[in-house]
Design a protein around this motif. Structure first.
Motif, PDB file in Angstrom:
ATOM      1  N   HIS A  31       0.865  -1.185   0.000  1.00  0.00           N
ATOM      2  CA  HIS A  31       0.000   0.000   0.000  1.00  0.00           C
ATOM      3  C   HIS A  31       0.899   1.232   0.000  1.00  0.00           C
ATOM      4  O   HIS A  31       1.859   1.304   0.756  1.00  0.00           O
ATOM      5  CB  HIS A  31      -0.900  -0.005   1.231  1.00  0.00           C
ATOM      6  N   ASP A  88       0.691   5.592  -0.271  1.00  0.00           N
ATOM      7  CA  ASP A  88      -0.217   6.735  -0.304  1.00  0.00           C
ATOM      8  C   ASP A  88       0.220   7.839  -1.263  1.00  0.00           C
ATOM      9  O   ASP A  88      -0.465   8.847  -1.400  1.00  0.00           O
ATOM     10  CB  ASP A  88      -0.408   7.314   1.101  1.00  0.00           C
ATOM     11  N   ASN A 133      -2.479   3.955  -5.470  1.00  0.00           N
ATOM     12  CA  ASN A 133      -2.211   3.692  -4.050  1.00  0.00           C
ATOM     13  C   ASN A 133      -1.532   2.350  -3.819  1.00  0.00           C
ATOM     14  O   ASN A 133      -1.783   1.678  -2.822  1.00  0.00           O
ATOM     15  CB  ASN A 133      -3.505   3.761  -3.221  1.00  0.00           C
ATOM     16  N   ARG A 134      -0.650   1.959  -4.738  1.00  0.00           N
ATOM     17  CA  ARG A 134       0.084   0.719  -4.537  1.00  0.00           C
ATOM     18  C   ARG A 134       1.439   0.816  -5.224  1.00  0.00           C
ATOM     19  O   ARG A 134       1.615   1.576  -6.176  1.00  0.00           O
ATOM     20  CB  ARG A 134      -0.696  -0.477  -5.053  1.00  0.00           C
ATOM     21  N   TYR A 188       2.462   5.312   4.043  1.00  0.00           N
ATOM     22  CA  TYR A 188       2.578   3.922   3.604  1.00  0.00           C
ATOM     23  C   TYR A 188       3.483   3.887   2.378  1.00  0.00           C
ATOM     24  O   TYR A 188       3.218   4.572   1.382  1.00  0.00           O
ATOM     25  CB  TYR A 188       1.200   3.360   3.243  1.00  0.00           C
ATOM     26  N   MET A 191       0.220  -6.153   0.362  1.00  0.00           N
ATOM     27  CA  MET A 191      -0.547  -5.085   1.033  1.00  0.00           C
ATOM     28  C   MET A 191      -0.550  -5.232   2.543  1.00  0.00           C
ATOM     29  O   MET A 191      -1.443  -4.737   3.231  1.00  0.00           O
ATOM     30  CB  MET A 191      -1.997  -5.048   0.507  1.00  0.00           C
ATOM     31  N   LYS A 245      -0.931  -2.147   4.853  1.00  0.00           N
ATOM     32  CA  LYS A 245      -2.184  -1.398   4.899  1.00  0.00           C
ATOM     33  C   LYS A 245      -2.872  -1.566   6.242  1.00  0.00           C
ATOM     34  O   LYS A 245      -3.588  -0.680   6.713  1.00  0.00           O
ATOM     35  CB  LYS A 245      -3.105  -1.859   3.769  1.00  0.00           C
TER      36      LYS A 245
END
Length: 517
Positions: A28, A30, A35-36, A59, A96, A99
């Motif tokens: 994740h 930001d 958003n990855r 992140y 992820m 996250k």
């Protein structure tokens, strides 16, 4: 502290988990598209306490080339388990994974209660520490006895003249055991790696003896220290500045960053004595101090001016350049964002090294983004480029940050040129815009001078004569042209650091100047 131990253990355990055998780890992010982000290393989440009291989570991905050591990176460790301003947690057990991480800051109000309760009854942590100390003391006693026995036996076999390396009469050798810091760095990193292994860094940091304080800043203090007879510089951050320490250590350990005109990084370590935490950044020590200090007390000859200016431009060109290595390693392009004479060190040979990389940003070519959330106004107000003062800098274009560095570089060249001694004539040292703004100018004062009035530091008349018969004045004239091309109001019109480097190299290659160099 005991309430934070399970969380810390959980995070460290997560840091050690392995990813899937095939493919990259998805994290994740930001600040990334969608958003990855994908990485061959780890995911991480940070919690920061902002000046306005708001907690901010970030992140990101931590690429493998920044994981030092690979199995347990120093950047995945918070300096203090009860830190109340900045915490970082890492993971790599699944896509992820970061996250769901939510690093918790310590409640400042509970610190006093925690300390008083710990003084009333020993916790499990304290008992464990006592146990470790007892075991360590026992091992140390055995080691000391063994060392004394070996020393006594060696003394019997030594000739009567001379002294043993570890005797009280032994001189303060710059190299102990035949290995200096430079040798150690060369052997470990081949001169271009991302830094010494973590255990080596900690070993060095904990053998350093602080000698004298040599500077202070917004982050803390700078000390001259000694490691096995060698001088080192120790930048000590307070625990409230952990974000700055974390960032600067991270930048310094970028793969292939090491360069003769970038301040040499040696080690990063944290020291917690139970009452407070010190965050150490250990670098090369240069007894001439900063360029600001050096120019304040000394003048330079023409050859010295060119040598200084060329070395600074070379260091900045190296920072700004993306470099792809032969083994798949890649040094990203880096912008300094706080270039000034106080952040440049002067070596004994008259060349310079750029330091203080705590505000630097790196360019991610794959996503064409920078690696931290940006504050449009970062750096020292006196050296801010017009577009930074006006908050007009294009934060989506990495070259914008490089051009702001070049603007500051032009001001630094002006500082050096003023102190150039030609025929016994030179100017006293002054900071840029010394005659236009107060000693501690505001953003508004700098914006009026730089953006509205479009003023720049004044160029003495003797520099501007293109028909000067004196070689020295011709060189100063050429330097003044370079300065002006660095501080154009239009950022796109400014020279690049690489172009400046080549221009100064050609200037220094003049046959007449070679004799002076």
């Amino acid at each position: 502290m005991s309430s934070y131990v399970p969380a810390i253990v959980t995070v460290l355990f997560a840091c050690l988990q392995t990813t899937a055998v095939n493919g990259l780890l998805l994290c994740h992010c930001d600040i990334c598209p969608g958003n990855r982000c994908e990485t061959d290393g780890m995911c991480f989440t940070t919690t920061s306490l902002m000046p306005n009291g708001v907690k901010m989570h970030s992140y990101r991905c931590l690429d493998k080339m920044l994981m030092n050591p690979p199995e347990n990176p120093i950047l995945c460790h918070s300096a203090n388990p009860v830190n109340d301003t900045f915490v970082v947690w890492c993971c790599k057990d699944r896509d992820m994974c970061n996250k769901d991480l939510s690093p918790q800051l310590a409640d400042r109000r509970l610190r006093g209660e925690k300390n008083s309760s710990q003084s009333m009854e020993p916790s499990t942590d304290v008992m464990m520490i006592v146990l470790y100390v007892v075991v360590a003391l026992g091992l140390m006693t055995v080691a000391v006895v063994a060392a004394m026995w070996l020393r006594k036996r060696n003394k019997m076999s030594l000739p009567l003249h001379g002294c043993a390396e570890d005797s009280i009469d032994a001189p303060d050798h710059p190299i102990l055991g035949g290995v200096s810091l430079r040798d150690m760095i060369e052997m470990t990193t081949s001169g271009s790696g991302s830094g010494l292994p973590l255990l080596v860094q900690r070993s060095i940091a904990r053998q350093i003896q602080l000698v004298e304080i040599i500077g202070k800043g917004r982050f803390g203090e700078v000390w001259r220290g000694r490691w096995r007879g060698e001088n080192v510089a120790v930048k000590i951050f307070s625990s409230r500045e952990e974000r700055s320490w974390f960032r600067e250590a991270e930048i310094y350990q970028t793969v292939m960053l090491r360069h003769e005109n970038i301040l040499g990084f040696i080690a990063a370590d944290n020291k917690d004595n139970g009452t407070w935490t010190q965050l150490w950044l250990v670098t090369d020590y240069h007894e001439n101090g900063s360029l600001f200090d050096y120019l304040s007390r000394s003048t330079v000859e023409i050859a010295g001016m060119i040598r200084m200016a060329l070395s600074i431009a070379t260091g900045l060109a190296h920072l700004h350049m993306e470099i792809v290595g032969t083994q798949g390693q890649c040094k990203p392009a880096i912008a300094h964002r706080d270039l000034k004479s106080k952040n440049i060190l002067v070596k004994l040979n008259g060349t310079c090294a750029i330091g203080d990389l705590g505000l630097a940003v790196r360019h991610d070519v794959a996503t064409d983004t920078v690696d931290i959330p940006l504050n449009n106004r970062v750096g020292t107000k006196r050296y801010m480029a017009p577009e930074v003062l006006e908050e007009a800098i294009n934060i989506n274009h990495f070259d914008s940050f490089k051009r702001a560095d070049v603007y500051a570089l032009g001001l630094i060249f002006w500082e050096i040129a003023r102190r150039c001694n030609v025929g016994g004539i030179h100017d006293e040292y002054q900071l840029p815009f010394y005659d236009m703004v107060p000693s501690d100018p505001t953003i508004e004062e700098m914006r009026k001078v730089v953006c509205i009035d479009r003023q720049r530091p004044s160029i003495p008349n003797r520099w501007q004569s293109i028909e000067a018969v004196c070689l020295s004045l011709q060189v100063l004239h050429s330097m003044s042209k370079v300065m002006k091309e660095c501080w154009y109001h239009n950022a796109a019109a400014r020279l690049t650091a690489l172009r400046i480097k080549k221009t100064l190299a050609n200037l220094g290659a003049s046959e007449d100047l070679k004799l002076r160099l």
